[in-house]
Design a protein around this motif. Sequence first.
Motif, PDB file in Angstrom:
ATOM      1  N   UNK A 150       0.851  -1.185   0.000  1.00  0.00           N
ATOM      2  CA  UNK A 150       0.000   0.000   0.000  1.00  0.00           C
ATOM      3  C   UNK A 150       0.887   1.235   0.000  1.00  0.00           C
ATOM      4  N   UNK A 151       0.681   2.082  -0.986  1.00  0.00           N
ATOM      5  CA  UNK A 151       1.401   3.352  -1.075  1.00  0.00           C
ATOM      6  C   UNK A 151       0.455   4.456  -0.615  1.00  0.00           C
ATOM      7  N   UNK A 152       0.906   5.288   0.330  1.00  0.00           N
ATOM      8  CA  UNK A 152       0.051   6.320   0.908  1.00  0.00           C
ATOM      9  C   UNK A 152       0.758   7.666   0.948  1.00  0.00           C
ATOM     10  N   UNK A 153      -0.042   8.709   0.951  1.00  0.00           N
ATOM     11  CA  UNK A 153       0.449  10.051   1.239  1.00  0.00           C
ATOM     12  C   UNK A 153       0.304  10.282   2.732  1.00  0.00           C
ATOM     13  N   UNK A 154       1.333  10.814   3.356  1.00  0.00           N
ATOM     14  CA  UNK A 154       1.286  11.137   4.781  1.00  0.00           C
ATOM     15  C   UNK A 154       0.766  12.565   4.916  1.00  0.00           C
ATOM     16  N   UNK A 155      -0.469  12.696   5.417  1.00  0.00           N
ATOM     17  CA  UNK A 155      -1.086  14.020   5.497  1.00  0.00           C
ATOM     18  C   UNK A 155      -0.700  14.783   6.756  1.00  0.00           C
ATOM     19  N   UNK A 156      -0.020  14.116   7.692  1.00  0.00           N
ATOM     20  CA  UNK A 156       0.291  14.744   8.981  1.00  0.00           C
ATOM     21  C   UNK A 156       1.656  15.396   9.020  1.00  0.00           C
ATOM     22  N   UNK A 157       2.651  14.703   8.486  1.00  0.00           N
ATOM     23  CA  UNK A 157       4.023  15.197   8.612  1.00  0.00           C
ATOM     24  C   UNK A 157       4.590  14.769   9.942  1.00  0.00           C
ATOM     25  N   UNK A 158       5.002  15.713  10.752  1.00  0.00           N
ATOM     26  CA  UNK A 158       5.509  15.385  12.076  1.00  0.00           C
ATOM     27  C   UNK A 158       4.422  14.679  12.882  1.00  0.00           C
ATOM     28  N   UNK A 159       4.823  13.680  13.670  1.00  0.00           N
ATOM     29  CA  UNK A 159       3.859  12.899  14.440  1.00  0.00           C
ATOM     30  C   UNK A 159       2.892  13.790  15.198  1.00  0.00           C
ATOM     31  N   UNK A 160       1.621  13.410  15.185  1.00  0.00           N
ATOM     32  CA  UNK A 160       0.588  14.225  15.818  1.00  0.00           C
ATOM     33  C   UNK A 160       0.694  14.267  17.329  1.00  0.00           C
ATOM     34  N   UNK A 161       1.516  13.377  17.918  1.00  0.00           N
ATOM     35  CA  UNK A 161       1.686  13.466  19.376  1.00  0.00           C
ATOM     36  C   UNK A 161       2.485  14.724  19.754  1.00  0.00           C
ATOM     37  N   UNK A 162       3.195  15.279  18.805  1.00  0.00           N
ATOM     38  CA  UNK A 162       3.939  16.513  19.062  1.00  0.00           C
ATOM     39  C   UNK A 162       2.978  17.695  18.930  1.00  0.00           C
ATOM     40  N   UNK A 163       2.228  17.924  19.994  1.00  0.00           N
ATOM     41  CA  UNK A 163       1.165  18.929  19.953  1.00  0.00           C
ATOM     42  C   UNK A 163       1.728  20.331  19.670  1.00  0.00           C
ATOM     43  N   UNK A 164       2.817  20.674  20.367  1.00  0.00           N
ATOM     44  CA  UNK A 164       3.385  22.002  20.218  1.00  0.00           C
ATOM     45  C   UNK A 164       3.383  22.811  21.493  1.00  0.00           C
ATOM     46  N   UNK A 165       2.774  22.292  22.562  1.00  0.00           N
ATOM     47  CA  UNK A 165       2.744  23.063  23.816  1.00  0.00           C
ATOM     48  C   UNK A 165       3.903  22.728  24.741  1.00  0.00           C
ATOM     49  N   UNK A 166       4.615  21.645  24.500  1.00  0.00           N
ATOM     50  CA  UNK A 166       5.678  21.231  25.417  1.00  0.00           C
ATOM     51  C   UNK A 166       6.890  22.131  25.278  1.00  0.00           C
ATOM     52  N   UNK A 167       7.205  22.882  26.323  1.00  0.00           N
ATOM     53  CA  UNK A 167       8.350  23.774  26.332  1.00  0.00           C
ATOM     54  C   UNK A 167       9.594  23.084  26.879  1.00  0.00           C
ATOM     55  N   UNK A 168       9.410  22.343  27.952  1.00  0.00           N
ATOM     56  CA  UNK A 168      10.496  21.599  28.574  1.00  0.00           C
ATOM     57  C   UNK A 168       9.987  20.197  28.897  1.00  0.00           C
ATOM     58  N   UNK A 169      10.914  19.310  29.212  1.00  0.00           N
ATOM     59  CA  UNK A 169      10.523  17.943  29.503  1.00  0.00           C
ATOM     60  C   UNK A 169      11.307  17.426  30.694  1.00  0.00           C
ATOM     61  N   UNK A 170      10.871  16.293  31.193  1.00  0.00           N
ATOM     62  CA  UNK A 170      11.597  15.591  32.243  1.00  0.00           C
ATOM     63  C   UNK A 170      12.017  14.243  31.686  1.00  0.00           C
ATOM     64  N   UNK A 171      12.745  13.477  32.468  1.00  0.00           N
ATOM     65  CA  UNK A 171      13.160  12.157  32.017  1.00  0.00           C
ATOM     66  C   UNK A 171      11.937  11.273  31.836  1.00  0.00           C
TER      67      UNK A 171
END
Length: 506
Positions: A150-171
């Motif tokens: 199956x050949x598909x177009x990826x309509x999302x690009x960067x994984x959708x779990x990367x919402x964009x609100x995360x400024x910093x992270x922990x381990x």
Amino acid sequence: MEFELIAKTFMGLENVLAEELTNLGANNVQIGRRMVAFTGDKEMMYRANFQLHTAIRILKPIRHFKARSADDVYEQIKKVQWEDYLSIDKTFSVDSVVYSEEFRNSRFVTYKVKDAIVDYFREKYGNRPNISVSNPDMQLNIHIAEDRATLSLDSSGESLHRRGYRQESVEAPLNEVLAAGMILQTGWRGETDFIDPMCGSGTLLIEAALIAHNMSPGIFRKEFAFEKWPDFDKDLFDAIYNDDSNEREFKHHIYGYDIDMKGVNTARLNVKAAGFTKDITVEQRDFKDFTQPEEPAIIVTNPPYGERISTQNLLATYKMIGERLKHAFAGNTAWILSYKEECFDQIGLKPSLKTPLFNGSLECEFRKYQMFGGKMSDFRAEGGIVKTEEEKEAMAEKHRFKKNREFKKRLEEQEENETNDIRSFKFHSLERIMRDDDKPKKHRRWDDEQQPKRKTNYGKGDRQDRGRRFDRDERFGREGKKGKGFSRLRKDFKRDGRKGGQHDED
């Protein structure tokens, strides 16, 4: 016009994603393994990317074919009318997921697909589009299971779990899609207070606020891959992006606690970036000091497993969790995600529901605890319900967990849980699906065959440059806006500066 679409997710969240898609209005929802197939039009594809909480990415299949050799792949890819999707002055990339005796190297398949596309343009136009790994104009996905491709177009690009609100992270941060799936599985939609007593960087808190307000997680995203497609309908997506008619008021509160001050500060920073400081309070507090909440509440938490993060005495920590739940959370419900059977044993409470979930490569369980004071017999005599009929049926399901399952068993080191999520399946023809009027939106389960295997490292937090599509200071409106929450943001700032705010061209 409707077409085939695939929403990818994590193992254990397929039913939740299918329910989200059905509520969104998708047709012909079919549950697979780590994926849900459905049909919809361009608007549905845009909404799936923008509004789904539990999807990793949305693929649009454009060709299905038999692939018994490398030559078959090459020839079939060259048959695509590539002018419909790509032009010479654009760039593209190819991601391959392969499980086949014939094709044992996914990189080899990637090269074959790239060669076919390049040769197609060179033979027809004397020139070719370039490859770009970092930021391509078109992202393609090819999935091969035995001889079915199956050949598909990826309509999302960067994984959708990367919402964009995360400024910093922990381990070892909790993945945003997994966090949202956990909350949706509990059935909580904002009816009570929400508590995470071991909140880390605050992922569960922010995902809970999004769900409570019925806000689209895509509101934080800077861009989606479909915005670079030749047929992108900007006006349609603007209308979807700026529509907040289904958002709702959240009348309760969300509390996050953590013993680590670094985690508390990180969570506060992320909460502020998301615009939820009115809805979420984060404080430094040890769970052993947890006291009975004044208002009805639900606890959803992801304690340390002793894998990437540990405590000085892991089992004692879980024993303390059980003690606090029993003595300081009566009349409420708690949900705990963990990995080791001996940890659950230390909690010392009988769960009313167990759900298998994968956190990365760890085969975990998500357990529900209905808390009550006194004896169970007295609780039931007073009309209390420890386990609903639906939960009894769910717990009685055969093969709910693997046969002869070793609780602590990891997936093999090469297993991938983010991009290897399309199972081996056979698509129904779109024409036949469209004629199927008997079950237009019923969930149908696909064949569950051997899963392809690759390696990944997901879940790393986004950095500050992964913001929404406006200048961060203007679009978040978190300073100088008289305490306005992010849920009302779109009334002040529309896309492309149509109502104040400037479009972020960067």
